[in-house]
Design a protein around this motif. Structure first.
Motif, short mmCIF file in Angstrom:
data_model
loop_
_atom_site.label_atom_id
_atom_site.label_comp_id
_atom_site.label_asym_id
_atom_site.label_seq_id
_atom_site.Cartn_x
_atom_site.Cartn_y
_atom_site.Cartn_z
N ASN A 99 -9.23 9.79 -9.21
CA ASN A 99 -9.38 8.56 -9.77
C ASN A 99 -8.05 7.91 -9.95
O ASN A 99 -7.29 7.87 -10.14
CB ASN A 99 -9.73 9.77 -10.81
CG ASN A 99 -9.14 10.81 -12.27
OD1 ASN A 99 -8.11 10.20 -12.04
ND2 ASN A 99 -10.11 10.93 -12.13
N CYS B 241 0.91 -1.50 0.01
CA CYS B 241 -0.09 0.01 0.58
C CYS B 241 1.33 1.67 -0.08
O CYS B 241 1.96 1.00 1.00
CB CYS B 241 -1.02 0.28 0.70
SG CYS B 241 -2.75 -1.02 1.38
N ARG C 12 -7.26 6.29 0.13
CA ARG C 12 -8.61 5.75 -0.22
C ARG C 12 -9.85 4.75 1.00
O ARG C 12 -10.61 4.79 1.33
CB ARG C 12 -8.45 4.85 -1.23
CG ARG C 12 -9.59 3.93 -2.40
CD ARG C 12 -9.37 3.70 -3.07
NE ARG C 12 -11.02 3.04 -4.23
CZ ARG C 12 -11.62 2.57 -3.62
NH1 ARG C 12 -11.32 1.44 -2.34
NH2 ARG C 12 -12.48 2.41 -4.54
N PHE D 205 -1.86 6.78 -1.03
CA PHE D 205 -2.66 6.72 -1.92
C PHE D 205 -4.26 6.08 -1.78
O PHE D 205 -5.07 5.81 -1.54
CB PHE D 205 -2.93 7.07 -3.62
CG PHE D 205 -2.27 8.26 -4.63
CD1 PHE D 205 -2.91 9.25 -4.26
CD2 PHE D 205 -0.79 7.88 -4.29
CE1 PHE D 205 -2.60 10.27 -4.87
CE2 PHE D 205 -0.72 8.92 -4.08
CZ PHE D 205 -0.96 10.06 -4.98
N ASP D 206 -3.15 4.64 -1.33
CA ASP D 206 -4.49 2.86 -0.32
C ASP D 206 -4.70 4.04 0.64
O ASP D 206 -5.49 3.31 0.73
CB ASP D 206 -2.93 2.24 -0.87
CG ASP D 206 -3.49 1.54 -2.16
OD1 ASP D 206 -3.88 1.32 -2.89
OD2 ASP D 206 -2.34 0.96 -2.12
N ASP E 59 -13.96 8.65 -4.73
CA ASP E 59 -12.65 8.21 -5.02
C ASP E 59 -11.91 9.85 -4.10
O ASP E 59 -12.36 10.34 -5.34
CB ASP E 59 -12.34 7.63 -5.52
CG ASP E 59 -11.95 6.15 -5.26
OD1 ASP E 59 -11.64 5.26 -4.41
OD2 ASP E 59 -12.78 5.46 -6.69
N PRO E 60 -11.06 9.47 -3.65
CA PRO E 60 -10.70 10.57 -3.21
C PRO E 60 -9.29 11.52 -4.38
O PRO E 60 -9.86 12.43 -5.40
CB PRO E 60 -9.07 10.60 -2.99
CG PRO E 60 -9.89 9.79 -1.96
CD PRO E 60 -10.56 8.50 -2.80
N VAL F 174 -4.44 8.38 -9.76
CA VAL F 174 -3.45 8.07 -9.34
C VAL F 174 -2.08 7.48 -9.81
O VAL F 174 -1.02 6.81 -9.25
CB VAL F 174 -4.26 6.46 -8.67
CG1 VAL F 174 -3.37 5.82 -8.10
CG2 VAL F 174 -5.01 7.27 -7.79
N ALA G 107 -11.36 7.06 3.38
CA ALA G 107 -11.74 7.58 2.61
C ALA G 107 -13.83 6.72 2.68
O ALA G 107 -14.13 7.10 3.14
CB ALA G 107 -11.76 8.78 1.18
N LEU G 108 -13.02 5.76 3.12
CA LEU G 108 -13.97 4.79 3.07
C LEU G 108 -14.27 4.18 4.34
O LEU G 108 -16.16 3.96 4.48
CB LEU G 108 -13.52 3.35 2.76
CG LEU G 108 -13.06 3.38 1.15
CD1 LEU G 108 -12.20 1.30 0.69
CD2 LEU G 108 -14.67 2.78 0.55
N ARG H 257 -6.65 19.37 -1.35
CA ARG H 257 -6.96 17.08 -3.13
C ARG H 257 -7.18 18.39 -3.86
O ARG H 257 -6.66 17.96 -5.29
CB ARG H 257 -8.48 16.67 -1.99
CG ARG H 257 -9.02 15.97 -2.91
CD ARG H 257 -9.84 14.76 -2.54
NE ARG H 257 -9.44 14.63 -0.51
CZ ARG H 257 -9.50 15.27 0.15
NH1 ARG H 257 -10.60 15.99 0.59
NH2 ARG H 257 -10.14 14.50 1.90
#
Length: 255
Positions: free
Chosen positions: A120, A89, A96, A92-93, A117-118, A124, A99-100, A240
């Motif tokens: 697209n 990871c 995400r 960016f993982d 998604d933070p 990424v 965010a989930l 962001r």
């Protein structure tokens, strides 16, 4: 068999684990080591051949797919012995995953909440490609005497390490030029009360954000903290949006 003893001190009582070989260590230390080993454990679906490596850090699991022969819309597992694939990871993982988690809490309150998604997939991919170029340039990844099978001594036809390194350097610099000289967090556009709780925060350029996140693996919150900005939702959103725009420009998109 290990024996457990209690060591009484003036202030606290520490639990000591005594092994069969006579060594002893604090229970807290034993628990810490156990957590580290658990963090490096390999998921069963990836196979027993993958070594346990706590230094590997967090990983994500994926299942490669391929079309079933003779069909156009049916897929089957394409992994060796139907095993899953581990990926380390990156930041960016992590963003995400965070965010989930936020979305899951929002979903519990409002079933109509939609996850966004933070960043697209294109953004990424661009960030990881840029980071890969940087790593190759600074770790000797682009090295060797020749990358061409048909190189002729004293003549052309092949590309040596100098050519490849120069091409990689030029591409890396071209990507950074596409980012531009914009400012992600401009002091004049944000009221002092919204910047950093009265602290002397510093201006953050678009290139600063790209380098901090893509090359150094900092989250947006950590970038704000590094430049002494408050980690408010307003500032996080602004940063962001700036990073999204910069990654789009690196791909060649404008406006």
């Amino acid at each position: 068999m290990a024996r457990t003893l209690k060591a009484q001190t003036n202030q606290t009582t520490s639990v000591i684990v005594v092994g069969s070989d006579g060594t002893a260590r604090l229970r807290a230390e034993a628990d810490r080591v156990a957590k580290i080993k658990a963090a490096g454990a390999v998921p069963a679906q990836c196979g027993p051949e993958v070594p346990s490596a706590p230094a590997r850090g967090a990983v994500r699991i994926s299942n490669p797919k391929e079309l079933v022969p003779g069909t156009t819309d049916k897929f089957q597992h394409a992994g060796w012995q139907k095993r899953s694939v581990m990926h380390r990871c990156d930041v960016f993982d992590m963003m995400r995953a965070k965010a989930l988690n936020v979305h899951a809490r929002a979903k519990a309150k409002d079933v109509k909440a939609v996850f966004e998604d933070p960043f697209n997939a294109g953004q990424v991919s661009m960030a990881r490609y840029y980071a890969g170029l940087h790593e190759s340039l600074h770790s000797g990844g682009v090295c060797g005497t020749s990358y061409a099978e048909d190189r002729v001594s004293g003549g052309g036809g092949g590309l040596d390490a100098v050519d490849l390194r120069l091409a990689a350097r030029q591409e890396f610099e071209a990507l950074e030029r596409r980012v531009g000289r914009g400012v992600a967090m401009a002091l004049r556009k944000v009221r002092p009360s919204k910047r950093g709780d009265g602290r002397a925060c510093k201006m953050i350029s678009d290139l600063d954000v790209v380098r901090m996140v893509c090359l150094h693996g900092l989250s947006l919150s950590e970038v704000l903290g590094k430049y002494d900005w408050s980690k408010s939702s307003r500032n996080l959103l602004a940063l962001r949006v700036a990073l999204r725009g910069a990654l789009d420009r690196m791909q060649g998109f404008r406006g």
